[in-house]
Scaffold this motif. Structure first.
Motif, PDB file in Angstrom:
ATOM      1  N   LEU A  16       0.822  -1.205   0.000  1.00 25.09           N
ATOM      2  CA  LEU A  16       0.000   0.000   0.000  1.00 25.09           C
ATOM      3  C   LEU A  16       0.859   1.258   0.000  1.00 25.09           C
ATOM      4  O   LEU A  16       0.551   2.234  -0.685  1.00 25.09           O
ATOM      5  N   ARG A  17       1.948   1.235   0.755  1.00 26.55           N
ATOM      6  CA  ARG A  17       2.827   2.405   0.780  1.00 26.55           C
ATOM      7  C   ARG A  17       3.521   2.589  -0.567  1.00 26.55           C
ATOM      8  O   ARG A  17       3.750   3.707  -1.004  1.00 26.55           O
ATOM      9  N   LYS A  18       3.846   1.486  -1.225  1.00 24.08           N
ATOM     10  CA  LYS A  18       4.468   1.578  -2.540  1.00 24.08           C
ATOM     11  C   LYS A  18       3.491   2.178  -3.550  1.00 24.08           C
ATOM     12  O   LYS A  18       3.869   2.988  -4.392  1.00 24.08           O
ATOM     13  N   LYS A  19       2.211   1.794  -3.462  1.00 19.66           N
ATOM     14  CA  LYS A  19       1.222   2.320  -4.397  1.00 19.66           C
ATOM     15  C   LYS A  19       1.100   3.835  -4.276  1.00 19.66           C
ATOM     16  O   LYS A  19       0.798   4.525  -5.238  1.00 19.66           O
ATOM     17  N   ARG A  20       1.363   4.360  -3.096  1.00 21.24           N
ATOM     18  CA  ARG A  20       1.247   5.803  -2.886  1.00 21.24           C
ATOM     19  C   ARG A  20       2.329   6.582  -3.621  1.00 21.24           C
ATOM     20  O   ARG A  20       2.199   7.791  -3.824  1.00 21.24           O
ATOM     21  N   PRO A  80      22.174   2.653  11.165  1.00 18.94           N
ATOM     22  CA  PRO A  80      21.219   1.899  11.988  1.00 18.94           C
ATOM     23  C   PRO A  80      20.037   2.749  12.443  1.00 18.94           C
ATOM     24  O   PRO A  80      18.892   2.285  12.437  1.00 18.94           O
ATOM     25  N   PHE A  81      20.300   3.992  12.836  1.00 23.76           N
ATOM     26  CA  PHE A  81      19.221   4.881  13.280  1.00 23.76           C
ATOM     27  C   PHE A  81      18.224   5.138  12.155  1.00 23.76           C
ATOM     28  O   PHE A  81      17.006   5.050  12.343  1.00 23.76           O
ATOM     29  N   HIS A  82      18.746   5.450  10.971  1.00 21.22           N
ATOM     30  CA  HIS A  82      17.887   5.726   9.822  1.00 21.22           C
ATOM     31  C   HIS A  82      17.125   4.468   9.400  1.00 21.22           C
ATOM     32  O   HIS A  82      15.938   4.529   9.051  1.00 21.22           O
ATOM     33  N   PHE A  83      17.796   3.323   9.454  1.00 20.46           N
ATOM     34  CA  PHE A  83      17.145   2.070   9.073  1.00 20.46           C
ATOM     35  C   PHE A  83      16.003   1.727  10.022  1.00 20.46           C
ATOM     36  O   PHE A  83      14.928   1.304   9.587  1.00 20.46           O
ATOM     37  N   THR A  88      10.311   0.817  10.371  1.00 19.57           N
ATOM     38  CA  THR A  88       9.073   0.961  11.141  1.00 19.57           C
ATOM     39  C   THR A  88       8.028   1.736  10.356  1.00 19.57           C
ATOM     40  O   THR A  88       6.840   1.406  10.375  1.00 19.57           O
ATOM     41  N   GLU A  89       8.477   2.764   9.630  1.00 19.21           N
ATOM     42  CA  GLU A  89       7.550   3.574   8.831  1.00 19.21           C
ATOM     43  C   GLU A  89       6.935   2.766   7.696  1.00 19.21           C
ATOM     44  O   GLU A  89       5.729   2.850   7.441  1.00 19.21           O
ATOM     45  N   TRP A  90       7.744   1.965   7.013  1.00 16.23           N
ATOM     46  CA  TRP A  90       7.266   1.252   5.829  1.00 16.23           C
ATOM     47  C   TRP A  90       6.617  -0.094   6.147  1.00 16.23           C
ATOM     48  O   TRP A  90       5.660  -0.491   5.483  1.00 16.23           O
ATOM     49  N   ALA A  91       7.135  -0.809   7.132  1.00 12.99           N
ATOM     50  CA  ALA A  91       6.616  -2.149   7.437  1.00 12.99           C
ATOM     51  C   ALA A  91       5.569  -2.146   8.541  1.00 12.99           C
ATOM     52  O   ALA A  91       4.835  -3.114   8.704  1.00 12.99           O
ATOM     53  N   GLY A  92       5.506  -1.065   9.311  1.00  8.10           N
ATOM     54  CA  GLY A  92       4.501  -0.987  10.359  1.00  8.10           C
ATOM     55  C   GLY A  92       4.940  -1.568  11.689  1.00  8.10           C
ATOM     56  O   GLY A  92       4.237  -1.424  12.691  1.00  8.10           O
ATOM     57  N   ILE A  93       6.090  -2.242  11.728  1.00  6.18           N
ATOM     58  CA  ILE A  93       6.657  -2.775  12.961  1.00  6.18           C
ATOM     59  C   ILE A  93       8.165  -2.564  12.922  1.00  6.18           C
ATOM     60  O   ILE A  93       8.726  -2.270  11.869  1.00  6.18           O
TER      61      ILE A  93
END
Length: 238
Positions: A16-20, A80-83, A88-93
């Protein structure tokens, strides 16, 4: 919810995030500075999507040696911080939680065999059987032994309405141990029987009030206020 179900949710979230970010402006629209800036943002979003998809693939292939955050971040060429923030933003966890889902899924497959908890822990790359216990009680709301025996617990259950449709929830003394969604009217009975078959050595008691409390907690929109006190038997799942 099963680990398979959780992984489906992660994949759906990514989709869904990719579709955006797949919208492309026309040639005439590119002349606008605003749209040009959007295209730059879109390119970055597509890159982030690829990074997280690659990270998920890496975790799925290497979870048995329990990779650290730094190792996975290095694979996708970010800090690591950016990852941590991107995943979390893209996968939801979080990456850690996703790794735990993969690990407990593997442990469950091992415990279905004649494998002991110690052997399962070693095969999953865990340092001790206490970590197996922690994973099961936190993510599955049962102990490894209870899972292996498919019961010897009391499960309170009920149907509840959510924004995703009707759901069947089963709750042990440690938290939610069953979650399934009802597609049609005839699925309600089938879902209940499936839960009872899965936890065939357990005692089942319908408890609409308790299930309503759990449903309100787990299906509450992030914008809505949440209860200050934990639900009975609830363990941390963040």
């Amino acid at each position: 919810m099963s680990t398979f179900g959780r992984r489906k949710v992660v994949n759906l979230t990514l989709h869904l995030r990719k579709k955006r970010v797949e919208w492309k402006p026309t040639a005439g629209e590119v002349c606008s500075n605003k749209n040009f800036s959007f295209m730059i943002m879109q390119t970055q979003a597509e890159l982030n999507y690829q990074r997280i998809a690659q990270a998920i693939e890496y975790l799925e292939k290497n979870f048995q040696h329990q990779p650290e955050l730094d190792e996975v971040a290095e694979q996708v060429h970010v800090s690591p911080f950016h990852f941590q923030r991107l995943f979390t933003e893209w996968a939801g966890i979080s990456p850690k939680r996703f790794l735990q889902y993969l690990t407990v899924d593997f442990l469950k497959s091992k415990l279905k065999e004649t494998t002991t908890v110690v052997e399962a822990a070693e095969a999953a790359g865990l340092s001790s059987q206490s970590r197996v216990y922690d994973l099961f009680t936190t993510l599955e709301a049962v102990t490894p032994q209870e899972y292996k025996q498919r019961g010897s617990i009391t499960i309170q259950y009920g149907f509840t309405e959510t924004r995703f449709g009707t759901a069947l929830l089963g709750v042990s003394e440690r938290g939610i141990c069953w979650l399934s969604f009802i597609q049609t009217d005839g699925d309600a009975f089938a879902s209940l029987e499936e839960m009872k078959t899965y936890w065939h050595n357990s005692i089942f008691r319908e408890n609409k009030e308790l299930i309503a409390e759990y449903a309100m907690r787990i299906f509450t929109s992030p914008r809505q206020p949440k209860a200050d006190t934990p639900l009975p038997g609830e363990r941390g799942r963040g």
